[in-house]
Design a protein around this motif. Structure first.
Motif: not given
Length: 421
Positions: A34, A365-366, A369-370, A373
């Motif tokens: 996270n 993944i959390t 994420t923007d 990622n």
């Protein structure tokens, strides 16, 4: 002893040749990361993984750390540190121990691994990782799970990754100058593999190519084990420098053009006629070229980089065949790192290697994420996953957390650790 921790906050720090990346993340009990905060700062004072200006590196790290602290609302005190550079060396070694009780126990496995890793290293080198590959009891077939087998002698085959103390010492100092504790030091290619590779890929055979600014990390998994890892001291910055010289523009403008418009194949697969303006150097008039003309230059650069890797793979596969180890890369090529975002690079890789290829994005993944990622965050995020699975008091490294089915993957690693160590 390797262990699985409870949910906790871990900070990953990658000090690259082009940028400093900090990621603050809470690693949950199911091993999903996270992401709480990130910090990215242009890198100053480091070239190809080597500190050349301590004050500049210290300052760059400080900026990335402060940015991550602000976003995460978390005071960073310790970090997991990635290291790369041409000083990274790897060795495949074996070690044998007698089975005095006639049965393989965890103690004998540990002793065999330590015997394999007790070889004399080059002056100034130290061990970063010792990764078990497989075991052999007497004349039985090779196995990855020797616990409980009967026999007279146990042989362990391992892959060792070492670094040079001078490179590590200066990198440590740049971090510690910011009053930060270094919890673990991890080879950056190893960290990336924890973030982007899957269990199936490692079992089938896969080559990971992490393309950074100053270096390329290469890892090859074959027959379910890490067989090869290397750092090549050239990567994306070489392309930027070449563009700067060819088009007589500043390195900064050359980097911008590379990131926005460069294609790894010629002609580019899309918008070949797109017009690109290149700023002149020292008052010179700007140039106007097409994306196709740019690709004439950049495609050669990317082809040369990947062709070097292909030569290494051919040599490795021949060596593995001679040892009777399955050498096929059925799962193909996984490209990650900032350099993997070049347009058409997957097509370039498939043309060169003749096998499937993909770009490796961080998985499982959390949170933010923007922001993360992206392939350029693979190493920093992988550091968090590595630390979650590995204690700081042992060089022995289990296989990466499998991310095709993350919860079950975490359980597999726990089971593997209990049975093996």
């Amino acid at each position: 002893m390797t262990k699985i921790a409870e949910s906790k906050v871990i900070v990953g720090l990658e000090v690259g040749s082009s940028k400093i990346v900090t990621v603050v993340g809470e690693v949950l009990p199911d091993a999903v990361v996270n992401v709480l905060g990130t910090g990215v700062c242009p890198s100053r004072g480091i070239e190809r993984g080597s500190v050349v200006d301590l004050e500049a590196v210290t300052s760059s790290i400080k900026k990335a750390i402060e940015q991550a602290e602000s976003i995460a609302n978390y005071e960073i005190q310790g970090v997991a540190l990635a290291i790369t550079g041409k000083h990274i060396k790897t060795i495949n070694e074996s070690g044998c121990v007698p089975l005095e009780t006639g049965e393989v126990t965890s103690e004998y496995i540990d002793r065999a691994i330590r015997t394999a890793s007790s070889i004399k290293l080059d002056e100034g080198s130290e061990i970063l990782h010792v990764i078990p590959q497989e075991y052999k009891v007497d004349h039985l077939e090779k196995t990855k799970k020797p616990l409980g087998l009967q026999g007279v002698r146990l042989q362990a085959q391992v892959h060792m990754i070492t670094c040079h103390q001078d490179w590590l010492r200066n990198l440590r100092k740049a971090v510690e100058n910011n009053k930060l504790k270094i919890d673990q030091v991890v080879f950056s290619g190893m960290a990336s593999s924890y973030s982007v590779l899957t269990e199936d890929e490692m079992e089938l055979g896969v080559c990971l190519i992490d393309i950074g600014g100053g270096t390329m990390d290469i890892l090859v998994y074959a027959d379910g084990a890490l067989r090869y890892s290397q750092v090549l001291p050239f990567a994306g910055n070489e392309i930027t420098k070449h563009l700067s010289e060819i088009f007589i523009t500043s390195p900064r403008d050359a980097e911008t053009i590379k990131v926005k418009f460069a294609s790894a194949v010629y002609p580019p697969l899309t918008f070949a006629d797109k017009k690109i303006e290149i700023a002149g150097l020292g008052g010179r008039l700007p140039q106007n070229i097409t994306k196709q003309k740019l690709a004439q230059v950049t495609s050669v650069c990317y082809t040369e980089l990947l062709s070097i890797v292909k030569e290494e793979l051919i040599t490795l596969q021949n060596e593995l065949k001679q040892k009777g180890i399955k050498s096929d890369l059925t799962a193909g090529i996984v490209l990650t790192g900032g350099g993997s975002q070049a347009e058409d690079i997957v097509q370039c890789a498939m043309d060169i290697f003749g096998i499937p290829a993909r770009v490796g994005y961080p998985q499982n993944i959390t949170g933010l994420t923007d922001y993360v990622n992206k392939p350029q965050y693979a190493t920093a995020l992988g550091l968090l996953q590595y630390c979650y699975l590995n204690s700081e008091d042992s060089h022995i490294t289990p296989p990466p957390l499998q991310n095709n089915g993350f919860v079950s993957g975490a359980k597999k690693v726990v089971d593997w650790i209990k049975k093996t160590f």
